[in-house]
Design a protein around this motif. Sequence first.
Motif, PDB file in Angstrom:
ATOM      1  N   ALA A 122     -51.539   9.484 -23.757  1.00 47.31           N
ATOM      2  CA  ALA A 122     -50.198   9.005 -23.370  1.00 47.31           C
ATOM      3  C   ALA A 122     -49.310  10.123 -22.835  1.00 47.31           C
ATOM      4  O   ALA A 122     -48.563   9.930 -21.870  1.00 47.31           O
ATOM      5  N   PHE A 123     -49.373  11.303 -23.464  1.00 41.82           N
ATOM      6  CA  PHE A 123     -48.413  12.374 -23.150  1.00 41.82           C
ATOM      7  C   PHE A 123     -49.028  13.619 -22.495  1.00 41.82           C
ATOM      8  O   PHE A 123     -48.301  14.535 -22.120  1.00 41.82           O
ATOM      9  N   GLY A 124     -50.350  13.673 -22.397  1.00 45.62           N
ATOM     10  CA  GLY A 124     -51.008  14.863 -21.853  1.00 45.62           C
ATOM     11  C   GLY A 124     -51.733  15.626 -22.959  1.00 45.62           C
ATOM     12  O   GLY A 124     -51.405  15.504 -24.128  1.00 45.62           O
ATOM     13  N   GLU A 125     -52.708  16.444 -22.551  1.00 46.40           N
ATOM     14  CA  GLU A 125     -53.589  17.130 -23.514  1.00 46.40           C
ATOM     15  C   GLU A 125     -52.816  17.969 -24.534  1.00 46.40           C
ATOM     16  O   GLU A 125     -52.999  17.828 -25.731  1.00 46.40           O
ATOM     17  N   LYS A 126     -51.957  18.861 -24.056  1.00 49.29           N
ATOM     18  CA  LYS A 126     -51.255  19.774 -24.974  1.00 49.29           C
ATOM     19  C   LYS A 126     -50.063  19.103 -25.652  1.00 49.29           C
ATOM     20  O   LYS A 126     -49.885  19.196 -26.863  1.00 49.29           O
ATOM     21  N   LEU A 406     -43.324   5.608 -32.484  1.00 55.00           N
ATOM     22  CA  LEU A 406     -44.268   6.350 -31.645  1.00 55.00           C
ATOM     23  C   LEU A 406     -45.285   5.428 -30.962  1.00 55.00           C
ATOM     24  O   LEU A 406     -45.571   5.614 -29.766  1.00 55.00           O
ATOM     25  N   PRO A 407     -45.830   4.402 -31.649  1.00 50.26           N
ATOM     26  CA  PRO A 407     -46.711   3.457 -30.945  1.00 50.26           C
ATOM     27  C   PRO A 407     -46.009   2.754 -29.779  1.00 50.26           C
ATOM     28  O   PRO A 407     -46.633   2.482 -28.752  1.00 50.26           O
ATOM     29  N   CYS A 408     -44.703   2.489 -29.941  1.00 44.84           N
ATOM     30  CA  CYS A 408     -43.939   1.830 -28.856  1.00 44.84           C
ATOM     31  C   CYS A 408     -43.796   2.754 -27.649  1.00 44.84           C
ATOM     32  O   CYS A 408     -43.925   2.318 -26.499  1.00 44.84           O
ATOM     33  N   LEU A 412     -45.275   2.062 -23.890  1.00 48.55           N
ATOM     34  CA  LEU A 412     -44.474   2.137 -22.656  1.00 48.55           C
ATOM     35  C   LEU A 412     -45.078   3.132 -21.672  1.00 48.55           C
ATOM     36  O   LEU A 412     -45.087   2.902 -20.454  1.00 48.55           O
ATOM     37  N   ALA A 413     -45.603   4.266 -22.191  1.00 49.91           N
ATOM     38  CA  ALA A 413     -46.175   5.306 -21.323  1.00 49.91           C
ATOM     39  C   ALA A 413     -47.500   4.866 -20.703  1.00 49.91           C
ATOM     40  O   ALA A 413     -47.780   5.184 -19.537  1.00 49.91           O
ATOM     41  N   SER A 423     -41.538  -7.389 -23.343  1.00 49.42           N
ATOM     42  CA  SER A 423     -42.257  -6.266 -23.962  1.00 49.42           C
ATOM     43  C   SER A 423     -41.405  -4.999 -23.932  1.00 49.42           C
ATOM     44  O   SER A 423     -41.314  -4.274 -24.930  1.00 49.42           O
ATOM     45  N   TRP A 424     -40.772  -4.730 -22.813  1.00 48.84           N
ATOM     46  CA  TRP A 424     -39.937  -3.529 -22.642  1.00 48.84           C
ATOM     47  C   TRP A 424     -38.748  -3.572 -23.613  1.00 48.84           C
ATOM     48  O   TRP A 424     -38.454  -2.578 -24.292  1.00 48.84           O
TER      49      TRP A 424
END
Length: 460
Positions: A122-126, A406-408, A412-413, A423-424
């Motif tokens: 969702a946010f990238g590797e690092k 955090l799941p939400c 969204l991501a 949903s939004w």
Amino acid sequence: MGTQAPSDYSSSAPSKMDEQPEKQAKIDEKLQRQKEIDDWLPITSSRNAKWWYSAFHNVTAMVGAGVLSLPFAMSNLGWGPGIVILILSWVITLFTLWQMVEMHEIVPGKRFDRYHELGQHAFGEKLGLWIVVPQQLICEVGVDIVYMVTGGKSLQKVHKIVRKDEKDSIKLSYFIMIFASAHFVLAHLPNFNSISGVSLAAAVMSLSYSTIAWTASVHKGVQADVDYGYLAHSTSGTVFNFFSALGDVAFAYAGHNVVLEIQATIPSTPGNPSKKPMWRGVVMAYIVVALCYFPVALIGYYTFGNKVEDNILISLEKPEWLIIMANMFVVVHVIGSYQLYAMPVFDMIETVLVKKLNFRPTTTLRFISRNLYVAFTMFVGITFPFFGGLLGFFGGFAFSPTTYFLPCIMWLAIKKPRKFSLSWIVNWICITLGLMLMILSPIGGLRSIIIQAKNYKFYN
């Protein structure tokens, strides 16, 4: 001489044709090592769980020591806000749990077996690692510390009822050590499926002691001097206690921190993805959660009012045999629940040791690392046994992000629902409520710890 040079060159510098098999051999060797490590790590070593494994694992993860503090939370929230917050928490956390189950295989052909792997997608590797891992570790290690205290206090309660001799009292520290001794053995069960028996026993115990808690409250009857007003005499005290109670409720809904790891143990095929049996287990678990939480919270508060203890079993003193049984059920349950929350931590520790530090995946490595972890949680539990305050602090600081919003954010991501769609809107409502919970409840929990610590003697 002239004919020797080409021969020398060809022997010292292999052609591209010779390089190909060598390169492939290295790739095969790397893949083989990766498979050996995955077969050894506790989360990915077994994928033959059934849907009912999901049910009792989730009950064990969810219905923990937190249920016993719900009447106390109600006493600080009051009837109206308390009922609303309990129902809202049940609905919101079921919704976010559904999202996590859906996102486990959101990428075709790939499974996100760990919470941080989904965070990385969702946010990238690092960034995904930095966002998820600290919060998940705080939750899981925090739960295990609190369960060390809970197990020790329950054993101490049983001892006091049986002995009936205040002079013969044994320090809480020793009871925590006795409780920890079980984990120095059970911690060496290799993976989730190997603790299924322990988890099933824990799930049965949680339903049993919850039932005992509210039925014993009904039997005891509403106390003559019951008072449903706020216990604090000042406005600031009432507000701080309210914040702390929010953390108690958040702590009671903690199963999200291990849900992807539980789903990872269920087999999956294109025709029958793991989300179907997993969701069936989650629904069953949430029915059990409702049967445990709502009667304990409402009947416990109705019986004792604002004089209820932060663990309702302490308020219930008779019939003695029933309270002894309930406390022993709590001990059995938190033994199983401790292992359930420890397993993802073991997985993280062993992943770092084997993949990053290149230790060989051996029984000796597992024996040392897991014993050190159990010893650490035991030491912290002995040093800071503030049960009520710990629930409020950990519940708000760590559980509200990983459980409520955090799941939400991940949904969204990854799914990118249309702005202002249902949903939004629902996800943003959950995020807003979760953020408020994360900011407010640790304030009350920390204040409770400070107040309790004033008169506390270390290792007493």
